[in-house]
Design a protein around this motif. Sequence first.
Motif, PDB file in Angstrom:
ATOM      1  N   ASP A 104       0.839  -1.207   0.000  1.00 50.02           N
ATOM      2  CA  ASP A 104       0.000   0.000   0.000  1.00 50.02           C
ATOM      3  C   ASP A 104       0.868   1.250   0.000  1.00 50.02           C
ATOM      4  N   LYS A 105       1.936   1.216   0.814  1.00 47.62           N
ATOM      5  CA  LYS A 105       2.819   2.380   0.850  1.00 47.62           C
ATOM      6  C   LYS A 105       3.513   2.576  -0.504  1.00 47.62           C
ATOM      7  N   SER A 106       3.924   1.457  -1.074  1.00 52.87           N
ATOM      8  CA  SER A 106       4.642   1.581  -2.342  1.00 52.87           C
ATOM      9  C   SER A 106       3.748   2.087  -3.459  1.00 52.87           C
ATOM     10  N   LYS A 107       2.420   1.790  -3.356  1.00 50.22           N
ATOM     11  CA  LYS A 107       1.505   2.285  -4.383  1.00 50.22           C
ATOM     12  C   LYS A 107       1.438   3.808  -4.342  1.00 50.22           C
ATOM     13  N   ASP A 108       1.368   4.370  -3.100  1.00 49.82           N
ATOM     14  CA  ASP A 108       1.348   5.829  -2.984  1.00 49.82           C
ATOM     15  C   ASP A 108       2.634   6.417  -3.556  1.00 49.82           C
ATOM     16  N   ASN A 109       3.728   5.788  -3.214  1.00 47.17           N
ATOM     17  CA  ASN A 109       5.003   6.292  -3.744  1.00 47.17           C
ATOM     18  C   ASN A 109       5.047   6.182  -5.268  1.00 47.17           C
TER      19      ASN A 109
ATOM     20  N   ARG B 247       2.538   6.394  -7.314  1.00 43.57           N
ATOM     21  CA  ARG B 247       1.751   7.454  -7.940  1.00 43.57           C
ATOM     22  C   ARG B 247       2.564   8.748  -8.029  1.00 43.57           C
ATOM     23  N   GLU B 248       3.297   9.053  -6.937  1.00 41.78           N
ATOM     24  CA  GLU B 248       4.123  10.256  -6.967  1.00 41.78           C
ATOM     25  C   GLU B 248       5.218  10.125  -8.018  1.00 41.78           C
TER      26      GLU B 248
END
Length: 614
Positions: free
Chosen positions: A113-118, A120-121
Amino acid sequence: MSSLTSVEMNFLVFRYLQESGFTHAAFTLGYEAGINKSNIDGNMVPPGALVKFVQKGLQYMEMEANLTNGEMETEEDFSFFQPLDLISKDVKELQEMLRERKRKERDKEKEKDKSKDNDREVVEGERSRIKEKDRHEKIKEREKEREREKMERDKERERERMEREKEREREKMERETFERERERMKVERERDIEREREREKVEREKAQEKQLGDGDRDMAVDQSDNKANAGDEDHGRSSAAEPMDITMTPASQPSHIPNSDVRILEGHTSEVCACAWSPSASLLASGSGDTTARIWNIPEGPLKSSRSINALILKHAKGKSNEKSKDVTTLDWNGEGTLLATGSCDGQARIWTTNGDLISTLSKHKGPIFSLKWNKKGDYLLTGSVDRTAVVWDVKAEEWKQQFEFHTGPTLDVDWRNNVSFATSSTDTFIYLCKIGETRPVKVFAGHQGEVNCVKWDPTGTLLASCSDDSTAKIWNTKQHSFVHDLRDHTKEIYTIRWSPTGPGTNNPNKPLTLASASFDSTVKLWDAELGKMICSLNGHRDAVYSLAFSPNGEYIASGSVDKSIHIWSLKEGKVVKTYTGEGGIFEVCWNKEGNKLAACFADNSVCVLDFRM
């Protein structure tokens, strides 16, 4: 639940070694564990029993660990373990591994989940970089376009300059050509004038000769004739003394057999280790590691005009073509060409008709069959096996007549002397002469220092030839206990030997009897059987020679090697006259009964048939 006894476990391990092709290991275990003395019916034990038994134990451990795990809610939660973990850990340790695995999976989900946010950035930043990159690319492209236009203008100016230069050069060449032509005409006129002067001079000389007297003219003619005759005589003597210009050409290179004279027979899916022509028809049999033998119907005419060649498939395994224990290792036609016998790694001999029908399965051996021969009469079949025995089979009764248990190592080769006696060779370095009905060897030949790979009787059954890993071949006589000739010119192991179809008792009685040997030293050697001397060494191969075959008329010998080549040698000339190179090492070569076709089997799963014409 009943427990597994050590006897049963030994039998499972024995069967596993046999099925895996570890023949020697299986034999050693069977001997030491007394497998043959156990009351276990091998037919009741399915193939792969040991592996299945171990797999089921591991599956039970795996199931027990998952079912007692309180965290498993659905079928998707079922976890698999490595076999080593199942063997080395108990159920509690496996459950702890499951709980740790679940914790790690939950941590991974959070990390995802954290890597998905990263991501997107990163994607947004990447898009900005791509736009900026596109802008720079467009600027560069415009600069390149201007540079290309400038280069085109420069090229155009250079082309125009070159054209002007060429035009000036062309005009210069035309002027030079004109000058040369004018000079040539001048020289030609001067030559004409000179020839005219010469002609006038000759005319004046002729007029003066007419004024000479008859006597003087006759004398001049006689002198001229005498000089001419003297010149002719001198010329004749010179011609007789001058040597003829004879060009000595080197020995002709071997003729490569063209593809139009070769047919590749495809269909086997593993190496083809044996092939044999029928003695009565144009049928070729082949045996392979794919658990099949095949009978190919070869047209009798030239191969280049032949139709497609089909084969009858003789299956030695039911359904499973990967059963290595049923690899076909050897085969042989009976004398009439009506029956084909095959031997395989499962220790069984099988007899087939020319239509591909299995009529007999002969079971007695406890190891792979390495050699198999019909007697001349066709009523007995002889087999030699890794189980150290030879068996004579009564073909009509479809049962074994006598088993000969003399060797202390695997039986490598067998060969009939006549319809009731034969010779066997083994890794134990001994050769035994046996006879149906006799319980002991008729004669024992000892002299080799290594495994005896092959034994062959000469056409009359008087002399026996043998070859060995000790790099020697030997010739034996039944009237003596020791060898008659010791042939020691090879430098490496001798794999096979063949007698020529010549001399007494053959269709070529006026030709001398010859023995041929093929060795890992890449040579074929021919031996005088009477004197025990080497006639010649045929040095043409680049690797070990595995197979030999004399042509029916005894004039040629074919050799096949690991170097993928077949050489056909003329015995009269002692050189290669035909050669063919395939795609794999060659295990066996054989001639048809007419001697106009040669077959060979290859390690690349193919069989090839060659037209032979000289």
